[in-house]
Design an enzyme around this catalytic site. Structure first.
Site, PDB file in Angstrom:
ATOM      1  N   THR A 156      -6.220  -0.674   8.366  1.00 29.73           N
ATOM      2  CA  THR A 156      -5.896   0.305   9.407  1.00 29.73           C
ATOM      3  C   THR A 156      -7.145   0.746  10.173  1.00 29.73           C
ATOM      4  O   THR A 156      -8.259   0.699   9.630  1.00 29.73           O
ATOM      5  CB  THR A 156      -5.242   1.538   8.725  1.00 29.73           C
ATOM      6  OG1 THR A 156      -5.255   2.634   9.635  1.00 29.73           O
ATOM      7  CG2 THR A 156      -6.009   1.986   7.486  1.00 29.73           C
ATOM      8  N   ASP A 157      -6.937   1.235  11.383  1.00 32.31           N
ATOM      9  CA  ASP A 157      -8.065   1.786  12.161  1.00 32.31           C
ATOM     10  C   ASP A 157      -8.522   3.129  11.577  1.00 32.31           C
ATOM     11  O   ASP A 157      -9.602   3.619  11.918  1.00 32.31           O
ATOM     12  CB  ASP A 157      -7.682   1.951  13.645  1.00 32.31           C
ATOM     13  CG  ASP A 157      -6.492   2.865  13.905  1.00 32.31           C
ATOM     14  OD1 ASP A 157      -5.884   3.383  12.938  1.00 32.31           O
ATOM     15  OD2 ASP A 157      -6.163   3.079  15.089  1.00 32.31           O
ATOM     16  N   GLU A 158      -7.703   3.725  10.684  1.00 30.24           N
ATOM     17  CA  GLU A 158      -8.038   5.064  10.178  1.00 30.24           C
ATOM     18  C   GLU A 158      -9.308   5.065   9.314  1.00 30.24           C
ATOM     19  O   GLU A 158      -9.913   6.106   9.099  1.00 30.24           O
ATOM     20  CB  GLU A 158      -6.843   5.665   9.421  1.00 30.24           C
ATOM     21  CG  GLU A 158      -5.636   5.734  10.330  1.00 30.24           C
ATOM     22  CD  GLU A 158      -4.467   6.546   9.805  1.00 30.24           C
ATOM     23  OE1 GLU A 158      -4.668   7.453   8.994  1.00 30.24           O
ATOM     24  OE2 GLU A 158      -3.333   6.256  10.234  1.00 30.24           O
ATOM     25  N   TYR A 170      -5.659   8.821   2.125  1.00 28.39           N
ATOM     26  CA  TYR A 170      -5.099   7.515   2.516  1.00 28.39           C
ATOM     27  C   TYR A 170      -6.185   6.619   3.099  1.00 28.39           C
ATOM     28  O   TYR A 170      -6.407   5.492   2.638  1.00 28.39           O
ATOM     29  CB  TYR A 170      -3.961   7.711   3.530  1.00 28.39           C
ATOM     30  CG  TYR A 170      -3.613   6.437   4.280  1.00 28.39           C
ATOM     31  CD1 TYR A 170      -3.078   5.326   3.618  1.00 28.39           C
ATOM     32  CD2 TYR A 170      -3.837   6.313   5.668  1.00 28.39           C
ATOM     33  CE1 TYR A 170      -2.776   4.145   4.303  1.00 28.39           C
ATOM     34  CE2 TYR A 170      -3.537   5.146   6.350  1.00 28.39           C
ATOM     35  CZ  TYR A 170      -3.009   4.063   5.661  1.00 28.39           C
ATOM     36  OH  TYR A 170      -2.717   2.895   6.339  1.00 28.39           O
ATOM     37  N   LYS A 172      -7.860   3.080   1.700  1.00 30.94           N
ATOM     38  CA  LYS A 172      -7.821   1.817   2.453  1.00 30.94           C
ATOM     39  C   LYS A 172      -9.250   1.315   2.692  1.00 30.94           C
ATOM     40  O   LYS A 172      -9.521   0.118   2.616  1.00 30.94           O
ATOM     41  CB  LYS A 172      -7.093   2.002   3.792  1.00 30.94           C
ATOM     42  CG  LYS A 172      -5.595   2.195   3.693  1.00 30.94           C
ATOM     43  CD  LYS A 172      -4.856   1.008   3.094  1.00 30.94           C
ATOM     44  CE  LYS A 172      -4.803  -0.195   4.013  1.00 30.94           C
ATOM     45  NZ  LYS A 172      -3.945  -1.282   3.457  1.00 30.94           N
ATOM     46  N   ALA A 180       0.849  -1.196   0.000  1.00 33.45           N
ATOM     47  CA  ALA A 180       0.000   0.000   0.000  1.00 33.45           C
ATOM     48  C   ALA A 180       0.880   1.240   0.000  1.00 33.45           C
ATOM     49  O   ALA A 180       2.050   1.190   0.368  1.00 33.45           O
ATOM     50  CB  ALA A 180      -0.898   0.024   1.241  1.00 33.45           C
TER      51      ALA A 180
HETATM   52  P1  NAD Z   1       5.173   1.014   4.112  1.00 36.31           P
HETATM   53  O1  NAD Z   1       4.839   2.239   3.338  1.00 36.31           O
HETATM   54  O2  NAD Z   1       6.369   1.018   5.005  1.00 36.31           O
HETATM   55  O3  NAD Z   1       5.342  -0.231   3.129  1.00 36.31           O
HETATM   56  C1  NAD Z   1       4.517  -0.452   2.025  1.00 36.31           C
HETATM   57  C2  NAD Z   1       5.255  -1.394   1.064  1.00 36.31           C
HETATM   58  O4  NAD Z   1       4.402  -1.643  -0.051  1.00 36.31           O
HETATM   59  C3  NAD Z   1       6.548  -0.792   0.526  1.00 36.31           C
HETATM   60  O5  NAD Z   1       7.583  -1.746   0.608  1.00 36.31           O
HETATM   61  C4  NAD Z   1       6.218  -0.476  -0.939  1.00 36.31           C
HETATM   62  O6  NAD Z   1       7.334  -0.588  -1.807  1.00 36.31           O
HETATM   63  C5  NAD Z   1       5.177  -1.534  -1.238  1.00 36.31           C
HETATM   64  N1  NAD Z   1       4.283  -1.146  -2.341  1.00 36.31           N
HETATM   65  C6  NAD Z   1       3.687   0.065  -2.551  1.00 36.31           C
HETATM   66  N2  NAD Z   1       2.949   0.031  -3.668  1.00 36.31           N
HETATM   67  C7  NAD Z   1       3.048  -1.233  -4.167  1.00 36.31           C
HETATM   68  C8  NAD Z   1       2.491  -1.895  -5.297  1.00 36.31           C
HETATM   69  N3  NAD Z   1       1.682  -1.249  -6.151  1.00 36.31           N
HETATM   70  N4  NAD Z   1       2.801  -3.193  -5.487  1.00 36.31           N
HETATM   71  C9  NAD Z   1       3.631  -3.852  -4.655  1.00 36.31           C
HETATM   72  N5  NAD Z   1       4.208  -3.272  -3.574  1.00 36.31           N
HETATM   73  C10 NAD Z   1       3.901  -1.986  -3.325  1.00 36.31           C
HETATM   74  O7  NAD Z   1       3.846   0.678   4.929  1.00 36.31           O
HETATM   75  P2  NAD Z   1       3.669  -0.124   6.289  1.00 36.31           P
HETATM   76  O8  NAD Z   1       3.669   0.837   7.409  1.00 36.31           O
HETATM   77  O9  NAD Z   1       4.598  -1.278   6.299  1.00 36.31           O
HETATM   78  O10 NAD Z   1       2.171  -0.630   6.109  1.00 36.31           O
HETATM   79  C11 NAD Z   1       1.891  -1.906   5.547  1.00 36.31           C
HETATM   80  C12 NAD Z   1       0.389  -2.105   5.512  1.00 36.31           C
HETATM   81  O11 NAD Z   1      -0.141  -2.021   6.831  1.00 36.31           O
HETATM   82  C13 NAD Z   1      -0.359  -1.041   4.695  1.00 36.31           C
HETATM   83  O12 NAD Z   1      -1.392  -1.689   4.000  1.00 36.31           O
HETATM   84  C14 NAD Z   1      -0.919  -0.096   5.737  1.00 36.31           C
HETATM   85  O13 NAD Z   1      -2.105   0.499   5.291  1.00 36.31           O
HETATM   86  C15 NAD Z   1      -1.177  -1.053   6.882  1.00 36.31           C
HETATM   87  N6  NAD Z   1      -1.123  -0.453   8.230  1.00 36.31           N
HETATM   88  C16 NAD Z   1      -0.044   0.290   8.611  1.00 36.31           C
HETATM   89  C17 NAD Z   1       0.012   0.808   9.898  1.00 36.31           C
HETATM   90  C18 NAD Z   1       1.191   1.613  10.375  1.00 36.31           C
HETATM   91  O14 NAD Z   1       1.154   2.166  11.488  1.00 36.31           O
HETATM   92  N7  NAD Z   1       2.283   1.703   9.635  1.00 36.31           N
HETATM   93  C19 NAD Z   1      -1.045   0.583  10.790  1.00 36.31           C
HETATM   94  C20 NAD Z   1      -2.144  -0.192  10.356  1.00 36.31           C
HETATM   95  C21 NAD Z   1      -2.153  -0.720   9.081  1.00 36.31           C
HETATM   96  P1  TYD Z   2       1.978   9.421  11.382  1.00 38.86           P
HETATM   97  O1  TYD Z   2       3.160   8.705  11.954  1.00 38.86           O
HETATM   98  O2  TYD Z   2       2.118  10.079  10.042  1.00 38.86           O
HETATM   99  O3  TYD Z   2       0.778   8.364  11.385  1.00 38.86           O
HETATM  100  P2  TYD Z   2      -0.818   8.580  11.114  1.00 38.86           P
HETATM  101  O4  TYD Z   2      -1.040   9.927  10.522  1.00 38.86           O
HETATM  102  O5  TYD Z   2      -1.109   7.482  10.163  1.00 38.86           O
HETATM  103  O6  TYD Z   2      -1.475   8.416  12.460  1.00 38.86           O
HETATM  104  O7  TYD Z   2       1.505  10.512  12.414  1.00 38.86           O
HETATM  105  C1  TYD Z   2       1.160  10.158  13.748  1.00 38.86           C
HETATM  106  C2  TYD Z   2       0.651  11.400  14.418  1.00 38.86           C
HETATM  107  O8  TYD Z   2       1.745  12.321  14.568  1.00 38.86           O
HETATM  108  C3  TYD Z   2      -0.409  12.144  13.614  1.00 38.86           C
HETATM  109  O9  TYD Z   2      -1.372  12.687  14.504  1.00 38.86           O
HETATM  110  C4  TYD Z   2       0.366  13.268  12.931  1.00 38.86           C
HETATM  111  C5  TYD Z   2       1.486  13.573  13.914  1.00 38.86           C
HETATM  112  N1  TYD Z   2       2.757  14.031  13.313  1.00 38.86           N
HETATM  113  C6  TYD Z   2       3.379  15.190  13.820  1.00 38.86           C
HETATM  114  O10 TYD Z   2       2.880  15.837  14.757  1.00 38.86           O
HETATM  115  N2  TYD Z   2       4.554  15.572  13.251  1.00 38.86           N
HETATM  116  C7  TYD Z   2       5.141  14.916  12.214  1.00 38.86           C
HETATM  117  O11 TYD Z   2       6.205  15.367  11.704  1.00 38.86           O
HETATM  118  C8  TYD Z   2       4.501  13.728  11.719  1.00 38.86           C
HETATM  119  C9  TYD Z   2       5.100  12.957  10.587  1.00 38.86           C
HETATM  120  C10 TYD Z   2       3.311  13.326  12.314  1.00 38.86           C
END
Ligand code: NAD
Ligand code: TYD
Length: 354
Positions: free
Chosen positions: A132-134, A158, A162, A81
């Protein structure tokens, strides 16, 4: 074997490492290697016959048809994603392409593969969609946490993309019977987190002597889960989750952003004190808020605990200490991800916040 998409990203790479640390079942990783994908995350698996990596797009149905036919995975876990809210505000198109259109093509390839499988293979097959919870939108203080039946109210490009992918996954189950599972998780943190997100950005900026940009008043609340706990939850859902069900995953750990930044500063003050003897807190800078900024997310994770017996192993205190220590021990990883493209993003996102 299982197929893991987005396997070079933050959670995907932690998941592959965690999977192979717990069992010998092989993994084929598929990742487009966008700015967020980093093969260095998987470097410790070099020479490990249980792991194969393929560079490719989840929207490339021909490639998927070929990979599925060749490797015959018993499950697909979809992490791929575009994942950063601020980037979705600057440019939503990639989010629509990967998160919606890409998931659609992936589902089509998986459906065709699943339809052709034997009845025993078809019954055992799982498509696990990581979300995601978002998608549930924003809570006011005192509102009950998000349960699996909370209505969808996504507020950013975003979260809207999702949400659309979650709906497609749901529809493929209801219409075609595809054996899907969906997980909706809160904010993850831990090793290998790209330093565009709050926690790694704060650690990296603090150590570089740069400002720690807090959006708005810093009182926005998120629930935080250590990434390896998210991985164990996904393993558990894959193993025992009921087909067609949604499981919310969270850390029972709601914190305001400013408190997170203070905790990171306190740990760095202890583990790598500033040379001038001052606190890293002095680097905090309040900057313009994110447009449409969701005020609060909170996860009610009772269903996964009740039905599958899963609970997080880390507290926030243990997880954040491990995380800060990991960044201190892996400065070369940090240097390597701070490419020209990374610097351009930081310039674009923070210059206009003043
Ligand atoms: P990330 O951005 O670190 O990693 C995403 C990966 O997907 C990258 O390696 C990217 O190269 C790959 N990618 C992007 N587009 C692609 C495509 N078209 N085909 C194949 N690969 C592709 O994200 P993350 O934080 O590791 O999140 C992974 C998943 O978990 C996502 O679906 C995100 O919505 C979900 N998620 C993330 C969080 C969080 O806090 N990071 C929380 C809940 C859910
Ligand atoms: P982020 O890590 O981008 O995750 P998400 O927006 O998916 O929750 O941001 C976490 C929280 O931190 C969000 O409320 C936005 C805030 N934030 C800042 O205050 N400063 C920053 O530079 C960034 C990247 C995020």
């Amino acid at each position: 074997m299982i197929l893991v998409t987005g396997s070079a990203g933050f959670i995907g790479s932690n998941f592959v490492l965690d999977w192979l640390a717990h069992q010998d079942e092989a993994v084929i990783g598929l990742d487009k290697l966008t700015y967020a994908g980093n093969l260095e995350n998987l470097a410790s698996l070099k020479g490990d016959a249980r792991h194969t990596f393929v560079r490719g797009d989840i929207g490339d149905k021909e490639l998927l048809d070929r990979l599925l036919a060749e490797h015959r995975p018993r499950a697909v876990v979809n992490f791929a994603a575009e994942s950063h809210v601020d980037r979705s505000i600057h440019g939503p198109e990639d989010f629509i392409q990967t998160n919606i259109v890409g998931t659609f093509h992936l589902l089509e390839a998986v459906r065709a593969y699943w339809c052709k499988s034997s009845s025993a293979e078809g019954a055992a097959f799982r498509f696990l969609h990581v979300s995601t919870d978002e998608v549930y939108g924003s809570l006011a203080k005192g509102d009950p946490a998000f349960s699996e039946t909370h209505r969808y109210e996504p507020n950013s490009p975003y979260s809207a993309s999702k949400a659309a992918s979650d709906h497609l996954v749901r529809a493929y189950h209801h219409t075609y019977g595809l054996p899907v599972l969906t997980t909706n998780c809160s904010n993850n943190y831990g090793p290998l987190h790209f330093p565009e997100k709050l926690i790694p950005l704060m650690i990296v900026n603090a150590l570089a002597g740069k400002p720690l940009p807090v959006y708005g008043d810093g009182q926005q609340i998120r629930d935080w889960l250590y990434v390896r706990d998210h991985c164990s939850a996904i393993r558990r859902v894959l193993e025992a989750g009921k087909v067609g069900e949604v499981y919310n995953i969270g850390g029972w750990n709601e914190k305001a952003n400013l408190d997170i930044v203070h905790t990171v500063c306190a740990l760095l003050d202890e583990l790598r004190p500033r040379q001038d003897g001052k606190s890293y807190r002095d680097q905090i800078a309040f900057v313009a808020d994110r447009p449409g900024h969701d005020r609060r997310y909170a996860i009610d994770a009772r269903k996964i605990e009740r039905e599958l017996g899963w609970k997080p192993a880390e507290t926030f205190e243990t997880g954040i200490r491990k995380t800060v220590q990991w960044y201190l021990d892996n400065q070369e990883w940090v240097r390597n991800v701070q490419s020209g493209a990374y610097r351009q993003w930081v310039e674009k996102n923070y210059a206009e916040r003043g």
